[in-house]
Design a protein around this motif. Structure first.
Motif, PDB file in Angstrom:
ATOM      1  N   PRO A  83      41.162  45.992  62.292  1.00 15.95           N
ATOM      2  CA  PRO A  83      40.801  45.395  63.589  1.00 15.95           C
ATOM      3  C   PRO A  83      39.345  45.633  63.976  1.00 15.95           C
ATOM      4  CG  PRO A  83      42.885  46.583  63.743  1.00 15.95           C
ATOM      5  CD  PRO A  83      42.280  46.942  62.418  1.00 15.95           C
ATOM      6  N   HIS A  84      38.739  46.685  63.447  1.00 11.66           N
ATOM      7  CA  HIS A  84      37.367  47.017  63.836  1.00 11.66           C
ATOM      8  C   HIS A  84      36.320  46.116  63.178  1.00 11.66           C
ATOM      9  CE1 HIS A  84      38.796  50.509  66.001  1.00 11.66           C
ATOM     10  NE2 HIS A  84      39.434  50.923  64.928  1.00 11.66           N
ATOM     11  N   ILE A  85      36.676  45.453  62.098  1.00 13.42           N
ATOM     12  CA  ILE A  85      35.724  44.542  61.463  1.00 13.42           C
ATOM     13  C   ILE A  85      36.097  43.083  61.724  1.00 13.42           C
ATOM     14  CG2 ILE A  85      35.083  46.200  59.675  1.00 13.42           C
ATOM     15  CD1 ILE A  85      36.858  44.608  57.714  1.00 13.42           C
ATOM     16  N   SER A  86      37.101  42.884  62.552  1.00 15.07           N
ATOM     17  CA  SER A  86      37.553  41.534  62.895  1.00 15.07           C
ATOM     18  C   SER A  86      37.139  41.190  64.315  1.00 15.07           C
ATOM     19  CB  SER A  86      39.081  41.455  62.773  1.00 15.07           C
ATOM     20  OG  SER A  86      39.565  40.228  63.278  1.00 15.07           O
ATOM     21  N   ASP A  87      36.887  39.919  64.566  1.00 13.84           N
ATOM     22  CA  ASP A  87      36.524  39.488  65.923  1.00 13.84           C
ATOM     23  C   ASP A  87      37.691  38.768  66.602  1.00 13.84           C
ATOM     24  OD1 ASP A  87      36.015  37.124  64.161  1.00 13.84           O
ATOM     25  OD2 ASP A  87      35.514  36.195  66.069  1.00 13.84           O
ATOM     26  N   VAL A  88      38.836  38.723  65.948  1.00 18.36           N
ATOM     27  CA  VAL A  88      39.990  38.024  66.520  1.00 18.36           C
ATOM     28  C   VAL A  88      41.045  39.041  66.968  1.00 18.36           C
ATOM     29  CG1 VAL A  88      39.608  35.953  65.170  1.00 18.36           C
ATOM     30  CG2 VAL A  88      41.097  37.736  64.271  1.00 18.36           C
ATOM     31  N   ARG A  89      41.891  38.619  67.869  1.00 25.75           N
ATOM     32  CA  ARG A  89      42.892  39.519  68.439  1.00 25.75           C
ATOM     33  C   ARG A  89      43.919  39.951  67.392  1.00 25.75           C
ATOM     34  NH1 ARG A  89      44.900  37.899  74.256  1.00 25.75           N
ATOM     35  NH2 ARG A  89      42.662  38.251  74.505  1.00 25.75           N
ATOM     36  N   THR A  90      44.279  39.022  66.517  1.00 25.32           N
ATOM     37  CA  THR A  90      45.234  39.340  65.450  1.00 25.32           C
ATOM     38  C   THR A  90      44.529  39.165  64.106  1.00 25.32           C
ATOM     39  OG1 THR A  90      47.048  38.485  66.813  1.00 25.32           O
ATOM     40  CG2 THR A  90      47.492  38.819  64.475  1.00 25.32           C
ATOM     41  N   PRO A  91      44.010  40.245  63.538  1.00 25.49           N
ATOM     42  CA  PRO A  91      43.247  40.145  62.285  1.00 25.49           C
ATOM     43  C   PRO A  91      44.074  39.560  61.146  1.00 25.49           C
ATOM     44  CG  PRO A  91      42.920  42.284  63.310  1.00 25.49           C
ATOM     45  CD  PRO A  91      44.049  41.622  64.053  1.00 25.49           C
ATOM     46  N   SER A  92      43.399  38.787  60.303  1.00 29.96           N
ATOM     47  CA  SER A  92      44.076  38.157  59.165  1.00 29.96           C
ATOM     48  C   SER A  92      44.233  39.113  57.993  1.00 29.96           C
ATOM     49  CB  SER A  92      43.268  36.943  58.704  1.00 29.96           C
ATOM     50  OG  SER A  92      42.021  37.369  58.157  1.00 29.96           O
ATOM     51  N   GLY A  93      43.420  40.168  57.987  1.00 27.02           N
ATOM     52  CA  GLY A  93      43.450  41.085  56.860  1.00 27.02           C
ATOM     53  C   GLY A  93      42.427  40.766  55.797  1.00 27.02           C
ATOM     54  N   VAL A  94      41.633  39.709  56.008  1.00 27.79           N
ATOM     55  CA  VAL A  94      40.572  39.333  55.058  1.00 27.79           C
ATOM     56  C   VAL A  94      39.301  38.971  55.828  1.00 27.79           C
ATOM     57  CG1 VAL A  94      39.826  37.697  53.290  1.00 27.79           C
ATOM     58  CG2 VAL A  94      42.199  38.442  53.362  1.00 27.79           C
ATOM     59  N   VAL A  95      38.220  39.652  55.511  1.00 24.47           N
ATOM     60  CA  VAL A  95      36.906  39.342  56.081  1.00 24.47           C
ATOM     61  C   VAL A  95      35.917  39.227  54.925  1.00 24.47           C
ATOM     62  CG1 VAL A  95      34.995  40.185  57.509  1.00 24.47           C
ATOM     63  CG2 VAL A  95      37.358  40.488  58.287  1.00 24.47           C
ATOM     64  N   ALA A  96      35.173  38.141  54.893  1.00 22.54           N
ATOM     65  CA  ALA A  96      34.178  37.927  53.843  1.00 22.54           C
ATOM     66  C   ALA A  96      32.779  38.005  54.447  1.00 22.54           C
ATOM     67  CB  ALA A  96      34.383  36.578  53.171  1.00 22.54           C
ATOM     68  N   VAL A  97      31.820  38.368  53.619  1.00 20.00           N
ATOM     69  CA  VAL A  97      30.421  38.480  54.046  1.00 20.00           C
ATOM     70  C   VAL A  97      29.563  37.596  53.146  1.00 20.00           C
ATOM     71  CG1 VAL A  97      28.453  40.043  54.304  1.00 20.00           C
ATOM     72  CG2 VAL A  97      30.753  40.821  54.921  1.00 20.00           C
ATOM     73  N   ALA A  98      28.664  36.855  53.774  1.00 18.24           N
ATOM     74  CA  ALA A  98      27.800  35.925  53.038  1.00 18.24           C
ATOM     75  C   ALA A  98      26.400  35.946  53.650  1.00 18.24           C
ATOM     76  CB  ALA A  98      28.377  34.511  53.094  1.00 18.24           C
ATOM     77  N   PRO A  99      25.392  35.487  52.923  1.00 14.17           N
ATOM     78  CA  PRO A  99      24.027  35.489  53.446  1.00 14.17           C
ATOM     79  C   PRO A  99      23.793  34.370  54.459  1.00 14.17           C
ATOM     80  CG  PRO A  99      24.066  34.496  51.273  1.00 14.17           C
ATOM     81  CD  PRO A  99      25.455  35.025  51.523  1.00 14.17           C
ATOM     82  N   LEU A 100      22.936  34.632  55.439  1.00 10.37           N
ATOM     83  CA  LEU A 100      22.497  33.579  56.342  1.00 10.37           C
ATOM     84  C   LEU A 100      21.710  32.556  55.533  1.00 10.37           C
ATOM     85  CD1 LEU A 100      21.121  35.652  59.366  1.00 10.37           C
ATOM     86  CD2 LEU A 100      23.417  34.708  59.081  1.00 10.37           C
ATOM     87  N   ARG A 101      21.875  31.287  55.889  1.00 14.84           N
ATOM     88  CA  ARG A 101      21.105  30.234  55.224  1.00 14.84           C
ATOM     89  C   ARG A 101      20.501  29.332  56.281  1.00 14.84           C
ATOM     90  NH1 ARG A 101      23.653  27.712  49.674  1.00 14.84           N
ATOM     91  NH2 ARG A 101      22.988  29.398  48.308  1.00 14.84           N
ATOM     92  N   LEU A 102      19.287  29.643  56.679  1.00 16.13           N
ATOM     93  CA  LEU A 102      18.573  28.851  57.674  1.00 16.13           C
ATOM     94  C   LEU A 102      17.361  28.203  57.024  1.00 16.13           C
ATOM     95  CD1 LEU A 102      18.647  31.310  60.716  1.00 16.13           C
ATOM     96  CD2 LEU A 102      20.009  29.228  60.422  1.00 16.13           C
ATOM     97  N   ARG A 103      17.199  26.911  57.273  1.00 18.21           N
ATOM     98  CA  ARG A 103      16.072  26.180  56.702  1.00 18.21           C
ATOM     99  C   ARG A 103      14.983  25.974  57.752  1.00 18.21           C
ATOM    100  NH1 ARG A 103      18.463  21.376  52.845  1.00 18.21           N
ATOM    101  NH2 ARG A 103      20.115  22.594  51.839  1.00 18.21           N
ATOM    102  N   PRO A 104      13.737  25.889  57.338  1.00 16.78           N
ATOM    103  CA  PRO A 104      12.686  25.493  58.288  1.00 16.78           C
ATOM    104  C   PRO A 104      13.012  24.104  58.824  1.00 16.78           C
ATOM    105  CG  PRO A 104      11.743  26.339  56.240  1.00 16.78           C
ATOM    106  CD  PRO A 104      13.208  26.161  55.988  1.00 16.78           C
ATOM    107  N   VAL A 105      12.747  23.879  60.101  1.00 19.30           N
ATOM    108  CA  VAL A 105      13.115  22.594  60.704  1.00 19.30           C
ATOM    109  C   VAL A 105      12.370  21.435  60.046  1.00 19.30           C
ATOM    110  CG1 VAL A 105      11.395  22.692  62.574  1.00 19.30           C
ATOM    111  CG2 VAL A 105      13.566  21.448  62.910  1.00 19.30           C
ATOM    112  N   GLU A 106      11.166  21.711  59.541  1.00 19.18           N
ATOM    113  CA  GLU A 106      10.409  20.669  58.841  1.00 19.18           C
ATOM    114  C   GLU A 106      11.157  20.198  57.592  1.00 19.18           C
ATOM    115  OE1 GLU A 106       7.824  23.396  61.110  1.00 19.18           O
ATOM    116  OE2 GLU A 106       9.246  23.720  59.463  1.00 19.18           O
ATOM    117  N   GLU A 107      11.750  21.142  56.907  1.00 15.04           N
ATOM    118  CA  GLU A 107      12.521  20.811  55.702  1.00 15.04           C
ATOM    119  C   GLU A 107      13.811  20.079  56.074  1.00 15.04           C
ATOM    120  OE1 GLU A 107      15.150  23.396  52.570  1.00 15.04           O
ATOM    121  OE2 GLU A 107      13.092  24.088  52.923  1.00 15.04           O
TER     122      GLU A 107
END
Length: 281
Positions: A83-107
């Motif tokens: 529950p401490h790594i989940s943001d939902v009231r009833t945790p699913s039991g699976v949390v994944a981590v991935a990199p942020l992917r932000l592009r320059p607005v020009e691109e």
């Protein structure tokens, strides 16, 4: 072999920190919950760095072992820690981590035919739904206003139903968006109650539809818009949400593309002071 973590492992504190914008910026990563979202990320070829799951979920889900064998690190989390790594009231039991992917607005705008601009939209539910609609109606990318909700807010990610993994994303302020649009030759079209009635034929590509803040409308983005359109309404409802208005505009943009080779996209839900904006003509 999955790595078992103790209840007070530092890694868990790091994952928990990803629930805040500050933590996401510091680590350059975000977390998302559940097997459905995990499969959406994998299907979209979005890089998944780590998976945190309970032993119960690991044993019941062969897919997690398969992903581990493909090189994704899997950590086993105590049921008390989940529950401490989940943001939902009833945790699913699976949390994944991935990199942020932000592009320059020009691109983001370069070569684009249809862009959605969330002009400081602040509600995560509206932002997530708009991302989903952008994905459904063929947007080339979504630009988030710098004063609005974080695109990797857990509620935005969840509400996007996987679109966050497929849509190119930028965060920009009005001057940066305006300059990028001018360079790319993209028309900026806003949504507001005082605008002309929206029609498909008005959506000439390349175009960016600008959806304003739920309460304050286009605000600081208003002067950027070369044209302002309104959603025609026939019933007694006083307004539409940002998500609904934007989705309607995206649909009309799709029709314009099909029939005329032009497209438009985005919407704005706003209003005067405490009131939501009325989109009727």
């Amino acid at each position: 072999m999955a790595v078992r973590l103790g209840v007070h492992a530092d890694r868990l504190a790091g994952v928990r920190a990803l629930q805040s914008p500050k933590g996401r910026r510091a680590q350059g990563r975000f977390a998302f919950e559940g097997l459905t979202m995990l499969e959406e990320a994998l299907a979209s070829r979005f890089p998944v760095e780590e998976i945190y799951c309970t032993e119960t979920m690991y044993d019941a889900t062969p897919r997690l072992g398969e992903l581990e064998s493909r090189g994704i690190t899997v950590f086993l989390v105590d049921e008390r820690s989940a529950p401490h790594i989940s943001d939902v009231r009833t945790p699913s039991g699976v949390v994944a981590v991935a990199p942020l992917r932000l592009r320059p607005v020009e691109e983001l705008l370069a070569g684009a035919a249809l862009i959605l601009v969330l002009a400081d939209v602040s509600d995560p539910g509206n932002a997530g739904t708009l991302l989903r609609s952008a994905d459904a109606f063929g947007c080339d990318g979504v630009a988030f206003g710098s004063l609005g909700v974080d695109p990797y807010n857990p509620k935005v990610v969840r509400g996007s139903m996987g679109a966050i993994f497929r849509q190119p994303i930028s965060v920009a302020d009005p001057p940066a968006l305006s300059a990028a649009a001018a360079t790319a030759g993209v028309n900026l079209v806003g949504l507001a109650a005082h605008g002309a009635c929206l029609e498909s034929r008005q959506l000439e590509r390349p175009v960016a539809i600008v959806v304003g803040n739920e309460r304050h409308g286009l605000g600081r983005w208003a002067t950027l818009c070369e044209r302002v359109l309104a959603i025609p309404m026939q019933g007694p409802s006083e307004s539409l949400s940002a998500a609904v208005a934007g989705s309607i505009a995206l649909y009309e943009a799709g029709r314009a593309f099909v029939h005329q080779g032009s497209a438009l996209r985005s919407c704005q839900e706003s209003g005067a002071d405490p009131k939501s904006q009325d989109y009727r003509c």
